[in-house]
Structures are given as C-alpha cells and as structure tokens.
Design a protein around this motif. Structure first.
Motif, PDB file in Angstrom:
ATOM      1  N   TYR A  38       3.535  10.747 -36.428  1.00  0.00           N
ATOM      2  CA  TYR A  38       3.895  11.991 -36.628  1.00  0.00           C
ATOM      3  C   TYR A  38       4.993  12.266 -37.644  1.00  0.00           C
ATOM      4  O   TYR A  38       6.039  11.591 -37.666  1.00  0.00           O
ATOM      5  CB  TYR A  38       4.292  12.654 -35.364  1.00  0.00           C
ATOM      6  N   TYR A  39       4.672  13.098 -38.613  1.00  0.00           N
ATOM      7  CA  TYR A  39       5.845  13.617 -39.481  1.00  0.00           C
ATOM      8  C   TYR A  39       6.009  15.003 -39.539  1.00  0.00           C
ATOM      9  O   TYR A  39       4.926  15.989 -39.651  1.00  0.00           O
ATOM     10  CB  TYR A  39       5.675  12.868 -40.889  1.00  0.00           C
ATOM     11  N   GLU A  40       7.318  15.604 -39.406  1.00  0.00           N
ATOM     12  CA  GLU A  40       7.666  16.894 -39.495  1.00  0.00           C
ATOM     13  C   GLU A  40       8.228  17.259 -40.898  1.00  0.00           C
ATOM     14  O   GLU A  40       8.989  16.482 -41.468  1.00  0.00           O
ATOM     15  CB  GLU A  40       8.534  17.504 -38.450  1.00  0.00           C
ATOM     16  N   THR A  42       9.357  20.952 -43.429  1.00  0.00           N
ATOM     17  CA  THR A  42       9.425  22.273 -43.830  1.00  0.00           C
ATOM     18  C   THR A  42       9.034  22.594 -45.257  1.00  0.00           C
ATOM     19  O   THR A  42       9.000  22.048 -46.138  1.00  0.00           O
ATOM     20  CB  THR A  42      10.872  22.516 -43.831  1.00  0.00           C
ATOM     21  N   ARG A  57       6.872  25.352 -37.253  1.00  0.00           N
ATOM     22  CA  ARG A  57       7.182  23.771 -37.215  1.00  0.00           C
ATOM     23  C   ARG A  57       5.744  23.547 -37.982  1.00  0.00           C
ATOM     24  O   ARG A  57       4.755  23.548 -37.739  1.00  0.00           O
ATOM     25  CB  ARG A  57       7.277  23.410 -36.128  1.00  0.00           C
ATOM     26  N   LEU A  59       3.781  20.170 -38.628  1.00  0.00           N
ATOM     27  CA  LEU A  59       3.614  18.614 -38.306  1.00  0.00           C
ATOM     28  C   LEU A  59       2.154  18.132 -38.681  1.00  0.00           C
ATOM     29  O   LEU A  59       1.454  18.625 -38.400  1.00  0.00           O
ATOM     30  CB  LEU A  59       3.836  18.765 -36.651  1.00  0.00           C
ATOM     31  N   GLN A  61       0.161  14.333 -38.266  1.00  0.00           N
ATOM     32  CA  GLN A  61      -0.274  12.933 -37.862  1.00  0.00           C
ATOM     33  C   GLN A  61      -1.185  12.138 -38.688  1.00  0.00           C
ATOM     34  O   GLN A  61      -2.424  12.771 -38.942  1.00  0.00           O
ATOM     35  CB  GLN A  61      -0.511  13.162 -36.405  1.00  0.00           C
TER      36      GLN A  61
END
Length: 106
Positions: A38-40, A42, A57, A59, A61
């Motif tokens: 997973y990568y978050e 902005t 948020r 996110l 995957q």
C-alpha cells in the motif's frame, strides 16, 4: 547509396520499435516488486476544498499482477470505488479504471 540509406532507416525503426516494447513491458514489470504493498499520498498541487480529494486520505495498493494486467485499487477517504487497470497488449500499456460502489463492491 539508396540501399544503404534504406537499410539504415529500417534498422533504426526496428531498434526504435523494440525499445518501445521494452519500455512498455518494463513499466508493467516495475509493479511486480510492489505486489501487495500500500502507498499513501496527498494532493500537492491544484487541489481545492470540496473537490472530493483534497483533505482526504489517498491510498493505493498493487492488488494483482501478471504479465498482461495489473490492478491497483485507489481509495479516497472511505470511498473504495476506484480501481486502475493497467493492461499490456500490442506492445503498449493501456490504462482503464473500474468504478464500483463506494464500499468497493459492484
């Protein structure tokens, strides 16, 4: 002389075509080590309050990977309706997206 020029141009075009295949295939293969991760993120530019993304948020995957298709769900806050689908065929990568209900199911 004409034959040599034609041969040179043909060689350059074949090498260019092979490089294109390699680049698109390399793009797809770059997902492989990220499978399951997973990568978050902005919004860093151009976002505006109320656009549905700013302040949420974000996110993604890398959910599935094979030689011809990669699926990447993209969540915006609690909205799980988006999945990016990268497909490789005819020596090129195509991006489509699958929209589902906000819980991620159809």
């Amino acid at each position: 002389m004409k034959k040599y020029v034609l041969l040179l141009i043909s060689s350059i075009m074949i090498n260019w075509a092979n490089a294109q295949v390699s680049n698109s295939k390399a793009f797809m293969e770059a997902f492989k080590p990220h499978l399951g991760n997973y990568y978050e993120g902005t919004i860093v530019k151009g976002g505006k309050q109320g656009d549905g993304f700013t302040g949420e948020r974000l996110l993604m995957q890398v959910m599935s990977y094979d030689d011809r298709e990669v699926k990447v769900p993209f969540f915006v806050g609690e909205d799980k309706s988006r999945t990016w689908i990268f497909s490789w065929s005819n020596n090129r990568v195509e991006l489509k997206h699958d929209h589902r209900l906000s819980d991620g199911f159809s």
